[in-house]
Design an enzyme around this catalytic site. Structure first.
Site, PDB file in Angstrom:
ATOM      1  CD  GLU A  36      -9.397 -10.855  -3.105  1.00 17.65           C
ATOM      2  OE1 GLU A  36      -9.020 -11.034  -4.695  1.00 17.65           O
ATOM      3  OE2 GLU A  36      -8.663 -12.075  -3.053  1.00 17.65           O
ATOM      4  CD  GLU A  71      -4.228 -10.252  -0.734  1.00 20.31           C
ATOM      5  OE1 GLU A  71      -5.241 -10.843  -1.538  1.00 20.31           O
ATOM      6  OE2 GLU A  71      -4.164  -9.061  -0.686  1.00 20.31           O
TER       7      GLU A  71
END
Length: 258
Positions: free
Chosen positions: A113, A133
């Protein structure tokens, strides 16, 4: 000044190195705070014309978040964590000065990210990208669901986030996630060479490119109108006059950001 980062300013390019090698440079709340401070410095310091984000060592850019910090968080605290991350990463994305990621090794979870928040990415051959995740019962929370979709498309982004799989550097380049793949020892020199080329261009125009490109992906902004407005604003700058005169006179332009 920083405990989780090191910085070096050379020829107006700030090299920011994420420095938690014992934790594979994993993001924690302290690092996020320090990233916010260094981004503020990039915005504010006139001696900084561009920046590179990279990781210490050869194994990891940022291998994810420090999961130990997640164990006691409530939903409200999780919301606050995501919001704070969004603020820092949006500041990177919207920086009027070029910020590029030099990805050396793993860029997973929050590391992927962070790299995606930069204006573009260069990767070493050993780089790995992913949003794993779901393996923790989570989803990306620092803008990953949005930026990954924008960069590689809905189908590929959905598959990558649902499976938690990793992309090699070559795959990331083929999918449009990174611009260049180079040998590890060539990573920083390549990033610096690109930024040195950008530094020869008009800095106000570079800032407007960032603004217009971001507008193209913002559903709340009319990107077409933004381009018209920013194009028109260029005509009020000394840089345009200098650039046009240099072109006519067949010489190198000397832009001053005015």
């Amino acid at each position: 000044m920083y405990q989780t980062l090191t910085t070096q300013l050379d020829n107006n390019i700030l090299i920011v190195t994420i420095n938690r090698p014992e934790k594979m440079n994993a993001l924690n709340q302290q690092m996020m705070g320090e990233l916010g401070l260094v981004i503020d410095e990039i915005y504010r310091n006139k001696d900084i014309k561009a920046a590179v984000l990279t990781g210490s060592g050869e194994k990891a850019f940022v291998a994810g978040a420090d999961i130990s910090e997640f164990l006691t968080l409530s939903p409200k605290q999780g919301e606050e964590l995501a919001k704070s991350g969004h603020v820092v990463f949006q500041r990177i994305e919207c920086s009027p000065k070029p910020i590029i990621a030099a990805v050396n090794g793993f860029a997973l979870g929050g590391g992927c990210e962070l790299a995606m928040a930069c204006h573009f990415r260069i990767a070493s051959e050993n780089a790995k990208f992913g949003q794993p995740e779901v393996n923790l019962g989570l989803i990306p929370g620092y803008g990953g669901t949005q930026r990954l979709t924008q960069l590689i498309g809905k189908g590929k982004a959905t598959e990558l986030m649902m499976t938690g799989d990793m992309l090699s550097a070559a795959e990331a380049q083929a999918w449009g996630l990174v611009n260049h793949v180079v040998k590890l020892e060539e990573l920083l020199p390549k990033a610096i060479a690109i930024l040195q080329k950008i530094q020869t261009k008009a800095p106000l125009a570079i800032a407007r490119v960032v603004k217009c490109v971001n507008a193209a992906l913002d559903k709340d902004v009319d990107g077409w109108e933004t381009e018209i407005r920013e194009f028109a604003a260029c005509f009020a700058t000394k840089d345009l006059q200098e650039g046009a005169e240099a072109f006519i006179q067949k010489r190198q332009a000397n832009f001053k950001g005015e």
